[in-house]
Design a protein around this motif. Structure first.
Motif, mmCIF file in Angstrom:
data_model
loop_
_atom_site.group_PDB
_atom_site.id
_atom_site.type_symbol
_atom_site.label_atom_id
_atom_site.label_comp_id
_atom_site.label_asym_id
_atom_site.label_seq_id
_atom_site.Cartn_x
_atom_site.Cartn_y
_atom_site.Cartn_z
ATOM 1 N N ARG A 79 37.197 33.181 34.118
ATOM 2 C CA ARG A 79 37.927 33.773 35.235
ATOM 3 C C ARG A 79 39.232 34.361 34.727
ATOM 4 O O ARG A 79 39.865 33.780 33.859
ATOM 5 C CB ARG A 79 38.207 32.736 36.307
ATOM 6 N N SER A 80 39.620 35.492 35.284
ATOM 7 C CA SER A 80 40.870 36.135 34.918
ATOM 8 C C SER A 80 41.593 36.562 36.189
ATOM 9 O O SER A 80 40.973 36.771 37.229
ATOM 10 C CB SER A 80 40.616 37.365 34.042
ATOM 11 N N MET A 81 42.925 36.722 36.075
ATOM 12 C CA MET A 81 43.734 37.123 37.225
ATOM 13 C C MET A 81 44.347 38.498 36.978
ATOM 14 O O MET A 81 44.880 38.765 35.900
ATOM 15 C CB MET A 81 44.854 36.115 37.477
ATOM 16 N N CYS A 82 44.286 39.331 37.980
ATOM 17 C CA CYS A 82 44.887 40.659 37.946
ATOM 18 C C CYS A 82 46.416 40.514 37.975
ATOM 19 O O CYS A 82 46.953 39.763 38.788
ATOM 20 C CB CYS A 82 44.407 41.460 39.154
ATOM 21 N N HIS A 89 39.060 36.964 39.317
ATOM 22 C CA HIS A 89 37.687 37.452 39.265
ATOM 23 C C HIS A 89 36.933 36.728 38.166
ATOM 24 O O HIS A 89 37.506 36.416 37.127
ATOM 25 C CB HIS A 89 37.652 38.946 38.928
ATOM 26 N N PRO A 90 35.638 36.514 38.356
ATOM 27 C CA PRO A 90 34.807 35.986 37.267
ATOM 28 C C PRO A 90 34.386 37.118 36.335
ATOM 29 O O PRO A 90 34.471 38.297 36.697
ATOM 30 C CB PRO A 90 33.598 35.410 38.002
ATOM 31 N N GLY A 91 33.935 36.750 35.156
ATOM 32 C CA GLY A 91 33.357 37.718 34.225
ATOM 33 C C GLY A 91 34.267 38.878 33.918
ATOM 34 O O GLY A 91 35.437 38.700 33.610
ATOM 35 N N GLY A 92 33.743 40.083 34.032
ATOM 36 C CA GLY A 92 34.496 41.298 33.702
ATOM 37 C C GLY A 92 35.235 41.892 34.871
ATOM 38 O O GLY A 92 35.536 43.083 34.860
ATOM 39 N N GLY A 93 35.576 41.108 35.882
ATOM 40 C CA GLY A 93 36.274 41.622 37.065
ATOM 41 C C GLY A 93 37.718 42.005 36.826
ATOM 42 O O GLY A 93 38.320 42.695 37.636
ATOM 43 N N VAL A 94 38.298 41.556 35.698
ATOM 44 C CA VAL A 94 39.649 41.940 35.300
ATOM 45 C C VAL A 94 39.556 42.461 33.877
ATOM 46 O O VAL A 94 38.887 41.868 33.035
ATOM 47 C CB VAL A 94 40.632 40.743 35.370
ATOM 48 N N SER A 95 40.217 43.591 33.618
ATOM 49 C CA SER A 95 40.206 44.187 32.279
ATOM 50 C C SER A 95 41.617 44.529 31.851
ATOM 51 O O SER A 95 42.479 44.814 32.690
ATOM 52 C CB SER A 95 39.381 45.471 32.263
ATOM 53 N N LEU A 120 39.757 48.543 40.348
ATOM 54 C CA LEU A 120 40.994 49.152 40.839
ATOM 55 C C LEU A 120 41.129 49.068 42.363
ATOM 56 O O LEU A 120 41.724 49.934 42.991
ATOM 57 C CB LEU A 120 41.107 50.603 40.368
ATOM 58 N N ALA A 121 40.601 48.020 42.957
ATOM 59 C CA ALA A 121 40.655 47.853 44.419
ATOM 60 C C ALA A 121 41.740 46.866 44.844
ATOM 61 O O ALA A 121 41.624 46.222 45.888
ATOM 62 C CB ALA A 121 39.294 47.400 44.928
ATOM 63 N N CYS A 122 42.802 46.756 44.080
ATOM 64 C CA CYS A 122 43.872 45.796 44.368
ATOM 65 C C CYS A 122 44.374 45.890 45.811
ATOM 66 O O CYS A 122 44.552 44.875 46.481
ATOM 67 C CB CYS A 122 45.044 46.007 43.408
ATOM 68 N N SER A 123 44.622 47.106 46.282
ATOM 69 C CA SER A 123 45.141 47.306 47.643
ATOM 70 C C SER A 123 44.216 46.697 48.685
ATOM 71 O O SER A 123 44.671 46.105 49.667
ATOM 72 C CB SER A 123 45.303 48.792 47.935
ATOM 73 N N LEU A 124 42.919 46.848 48.483
ATOM 74 C CA LEU A 124 41.939 46.348 49.451
ATOM 75 C C LEU A 124 41.809 44.829 49.379
ATOM 76 O O LEU A 124 41.623 44.171 50.406
ATOM 77 C CB LEU A 124 40.591 47.024 49.236
ATOM 78 N N TYR A 125 41.920 44.245 48.183
ATOM 79 C CA TYR A 125 41.877 42.785 48.053
ATOM 80 C C TYR A 125 43.072 42.143 48.756
ATOM 81 O O TYR A 125 42.930 41.173 49.489
ATOM 82 C CB TYR A 125 41.864 42.359 46.575
ATOM 83 N N VAL A 126 44.254 42.701 48.552
ATOM 84 C CA VAL A 126 45.467 42.138 49.151
ATOM 85 C C VAL A 126 45.398 42.170 50.673
ATOM 86 O O VAL A 126 45.836 41.242 51.342
ATOM 87 C CB VAL A 126 46.719 42.886 48.640
ATOM 88 N N GLY A 135 34.194 35.421 46.093
ATOM 89 C CA GLY A 135 34.139 35.077 47.500
ATOM 90 C C GLY A 135 35.460 34.741 48.155
ATOM 91 O O GLY A 135 35.509 34.536 49.345
ATOM 92 N N MET A 136 36.567 34.680 47.390
ATOM 93 C CA MET A 136 37.843 34.346 48.019
ATOM 94 C C MET A 136 39.015 34.696 47.125
ATOM 95 O O MET A 136 38.861 34.955 45.944
ATOM 96 C CB MET A 136 37.912 32.860 48.340
#
Length: 164
Positions: A79-82, A89-95, A120-126, A135-136
């Protein structure tokens, strides 16, 4: 964010040549984007899997940045954090996204980077408009408006490094 035209997007890039900006793949659905929910316009180049682009407003005008990231994938348990929106995000969800610096420093090969949501969907996640694959998001004591302000501040700090 204010809606942008294809030409405004192309004219906004600060870390690539005018020729590169003219050739890059701009999304065809600009008119359908949820502009009121975006702190920046971000997209991946489907023709070049290691490239992404983002355009945001800075001092009242659009500023575009060409980004590169490795195409390697991590395992699902990793898991990595933006660094921008603080979504995990798990796996390759953060680069690790790297950008050539603006001006002479960029022409000399200098770059800066940050860990960012690969889609690049940071705005939508927030704003809760998109749910990460896990899932969360972590529950925070900050309001949504405060999280939006933090996201914009984190992106602005990255852009400051492009000019330093």
């Amino acid at each position: 964010m204010r809606p942008l035209t294809e030409q405004a997007v192309r004219d906004s890039f600060v870390n690539c040549s005018k020729g590169e900006a003219k050739r890059l793949a701009v999304p065809r659905d600009l008119a359908e984007r949820p502009w009121d929910d975006l702190d920046f316009l971000g997209w991946r180049d489907l023709g070049a899997p290691d490239r992404s682009y983002l355009v945001t407003e800075r001092e009242g005008r659009p500023v575009g940045v060409s980004l590169r990231f490795p195409s390697s994938r991590r395992g699902f348990l990793h898991r990595s954090m933006c660094s921008v929106c603080l979504t995990t995000h798990p796996g390759g969800g953060v680069s690790l996204m790297t950008a050539r610096k603006a001006g002479a420093a960029g022409r000399e090969g200098n770059s800066v980077g940050l860990y960012m949501c690969t889609d690049l969907a940071c705005s939508l996640y927030v704003r809760g408009r998109k749910v990460p694959r896990s899932g969360m998001r972590f529950e925070e004591s900050l309001t949504t408006e405060e999280q939006i302000a933090r996201t914009a501040g984190n992106l602005s700090a990255f852009l400051d490094k492009l000019y330093a």
